[in-house]
Design an enzyme around this catalytic site. Sequence first.
Site, mmCIF file in Angstrom:
data_model
loop_
_atom_site.group_PDB
_atom_site.id
_atom_site.type_symbol
_atom_site.label_atom_id
_atom_site.label_comp_id
_atom_site.label_asym_id
_atom_site.label_seq_id
_atom_site.Cartn_x
_atom_site.Cartn_y
_atom_site.Cartn_z
ATOM 1 N N GLU A 183 17.901 14.216 -36.308
ATOM 2 C CA GLU A 183 18.108 14.404 -34.865
ATOM 3 C C GLU A 183 19.503 13.989 -34.406
ATOM 4 O O GLU A 183 19.678 13.142 -33.536
ATOM 5 C CB GLU A 183 17.017 13.654 -34.095
ATOM 6 C CG GLU A 183 15.667 14.263 -34.350
ATOM 7 C CD GLU A 183 14.495 13.535 -33.721
ATOM 8 O OE1 GLU A 183 13.517 14.203 -33.369
ATOM 9 O OE2 GLU A 183 14.568 12.299 -33.592
ATOM 10 N N GLU B 30 8.155 16.453 -39.099
ATOM 11 C CA GLU B 30 7.517 15.409 -38.304
ATOM 12 C C GLU B 30 6.411 16.082 -37.499
ATOM 13 O O GLU B 30 6.663 17.050 -36.784
ATOM 14 C CB GLU B 30 8.495 14.722 -37.341
ATOM 15 C CG GLU B 30 9.524 13.842 -37.989
ATOM 16 C CD GLU B 30 10.428 13.154 -36.972
ATOM 17 O OE1 GLU B 30 10.032 13.043 -35.785
ATOM 18 O OE2 GLU B 30 11.532 12.734 -37.352
#
Length: 909
Positions: free
Chosen positions: A399, A463
């Site tokens: 991220e 995820e």
Amino acid sequence: MNVFDWENPAVTGKNKLPPHAERNYPEKLDLCGTWSFGGFPSAEYMDRFTELPLPDRLDVPSHPELHGYDIPIYTNIVYPFPAEPPRVPHDRNPVSVYRREFEIPEAWKGKRVILSFQGADSFLRVAVNGKEAGFSKGSRNPAEFDITSLLQPGKNRLDAVTLRWSDGTYLEDQDMWWLSGIFREVYLYSAGTYHIEDFEVRTTLDTLRLKVRTSSPCEVRAELEGVFTGNMDPGEELVRQVKVRPWSSEEPNLYRLKLRTPDDELSVKIGFRTVEIREGQLFINGRSIKLFGVNHHEFDCRRGRAVTEEDMRTDIRILKSCNFNAVRHSHYPHQSRWYELCDEYGLYVFDEADLETHGMKDVLSCDPQWKEAYLDRERRMLERNKNHPSVIVWSMGNESGYGENIEACSAYLHGRDPSRPVNYYHAHSRDCVDIVGMHYPSLEAVREMVAGEKSGRPILLEEFAHSMGNGTGNMAEYVELWESERRLIGGFIWDWIDQGLEKTGPDGRKFFAYGGDFGDEPNDYQFCHNGLLLPDRRAKSALFNLKYVFRPFVFSVRNGALYVRNRYAFLDLASFRVFLNGKETAAACAPGETRKLLENPAAHLEITIRDPQGNVVEEEQFGSPVMPEIPAKGKQLRGGDQRYGDLEFRPDGTLSRWCGQSLGGFSLEIFRAPTNNDRPFLDMWRNAGISEAAAETVRKAEFRESGVEQMLESRFFSAKQTYEIYENGFDLQVDFSPAPILPECLPKLGLMLKVPADFDRLLWFGRGPQECYRDRCGGFRIDAYSACVDSLWNSYVMPQENGNRCGVFCSCICGKDGTGFGCFSGIPFETSLRRWDPRTMEKAQHEYELPPGSGLFWSLDWKNAGVGNGSHGPGTLEKYRIKPEKVSWTWRFFRFDKDFSVRFNKILK
């Protein structure tokens, strides 16, 4: 304007030695233990750290914040100070200074001495005998310094200082507590003239390629234990064809490699395996693999990231026992010992660089002045961990948006190690990654990705299934989907362990703290509690469901026969012990195959699979055992005037006493204490005001000779409860009609009865023994169970709906004397027993805020909604929600004596 070392991203260290493969050292001096210590408030103390008086003592490794020096801070995305990269605060930037003495062993005389810090957050500077040895950034990567020239005979003094915030902090915005200091091992080792500085192992299923770099040219003796022994000339690459057993998660075969020079020797274990991406799939050793994985943080509730080998072994044992085969490191390289254990036990590792700039999005990834800082973290991850067979994928980080720095990282990883694929979520379908990642997708989003993604690469749920509080529902549906689609290679649940730090509450009891509990601002509250384990490593009940969902052998009964499908890629069912209704049965099924095992299986079939060591791999059930016999109804009672035998009612028709016991009466409940994963529905529930439902109910009653009819009216529903009364109990029929004001789905629908506090044991015949919900009940077998109220409570740090049992046909409560009340239905319902009602639970933010109770609350639910994953991702699936619609049900209530309790307990497994 001064440019400080700790605000200059172009510089990643000073005097740091190049990264190299982790190894053992014959001559090593451990420097862990108690050091002199001092905590100082601001960066101005950095320049004179060797002169500062150190009044305290602190263990290394540890975090100063967990010992009273400054405070832990928890944020998920936002930085803990105003983000102006590369600048960080100067005034409020704690400095931790460490000092100790050491002596160099006599045997090291004439050799180089290397000082190794395995992890220090976030900026580390080191001095020996008052002279600077160097500095380092990159908290989760080793920093090593050659200190030979700084040493003196006899005692030497080592000073180390860490600065809490530096430009490196901008690259370490992982979703975890902000903790600083020296939190991993510190040691010295000696390096002689012919020191093995680095070595690299690359294997296939029958080939070993070995390179060794020594500090001076020399012959190297190489031995692969039990396979071959040979010599390598300086600069030579040794290539050998070998006959070995391959390494995989299922069969983690390792071979000890020994390397010797005239004055150095190392010993490591290596494995032989291949990793390929082809046909849109992930292949290990030529077999297509699905990843049953979890995202793994290093964490301990008392030590933070200063985890021990015991912590690591505990994690891996639990992971393997629950049928996980993979971990993704979130979001940094782990301790070196962890990789050795993954090699040994067999776990596929997605190794991730210490890189996340979440709060800056893609700003730093597009800024060329940060390029070297990015690349340094990739190099140090790869070079340290390159020889571990467990590492099958390199992840560039997490991220951090996208930009030229990410592309540079990809080019480096692909160029340096073409034997492993490269992964990074924010690259999406770009050519710089070999796997297309998804974060927290709905099932429909996954289907759309498979249908519309054109690169042909594997698709990974990198995820998903945010396991915050009471959740992790719908897992069977995700696994079913990735098994049905060739390009879906599996997923990594978020995440392994709740990051709750142990703290003492106002009542003197220990509790697990989250963001804000230390006065930390800003904070992200309890978003750090999203693991499958509680902070003290006790398993949440969701983990037991996952063990079943991830089971290697899928049994089915169809067309009058028992079949098994083998999900393993390498192991045959014949390698395990198979028990059918307790009897060991010979059975075989090749990897990836489906086979008929048995014609005409018994109507009730209990299947247990054990590995050769006797550990239970999975349990399966078809049909159910015989339920304990329920006491007969007896004859119908006649009565009136609010009294029917030993039953008494209030004028409004509420049941008030039974067998001399004072009762709170059945309340019709549509509300539960919201879970973290009820988040997608909270606004509609709160806007409708359904938490007030019970308080607003108006009751009217008609007392008849054969029983009682009670009308319930509120703005949320109308309902009729009809009691038909017998000698030892009653039938209760509930007719429920929703009002238009109700939202499109309800938390639950059922009855709740307040009972005396000494009725603290629940007996039930249904799914168990652990807590289970409609979308998380796989592997919970139907049987007879018994537990006391406190063991039924499942702690999720913040009080919320918990302790439910589903698939229940009989639920009973009793006290120590074995007498009590029961509820039976031929249609399965759900039940729980708690010390608090849902409204009291909803108001508490920590368990210590729950007040002492005056009674217990027995819930009997027609339906309790699934738990889903809505804390950060999709909510409860439609099929597990409860629609507000007309419904009727009848339950039989009975009283029982000690003989029934004894009979019930006799059949307990």
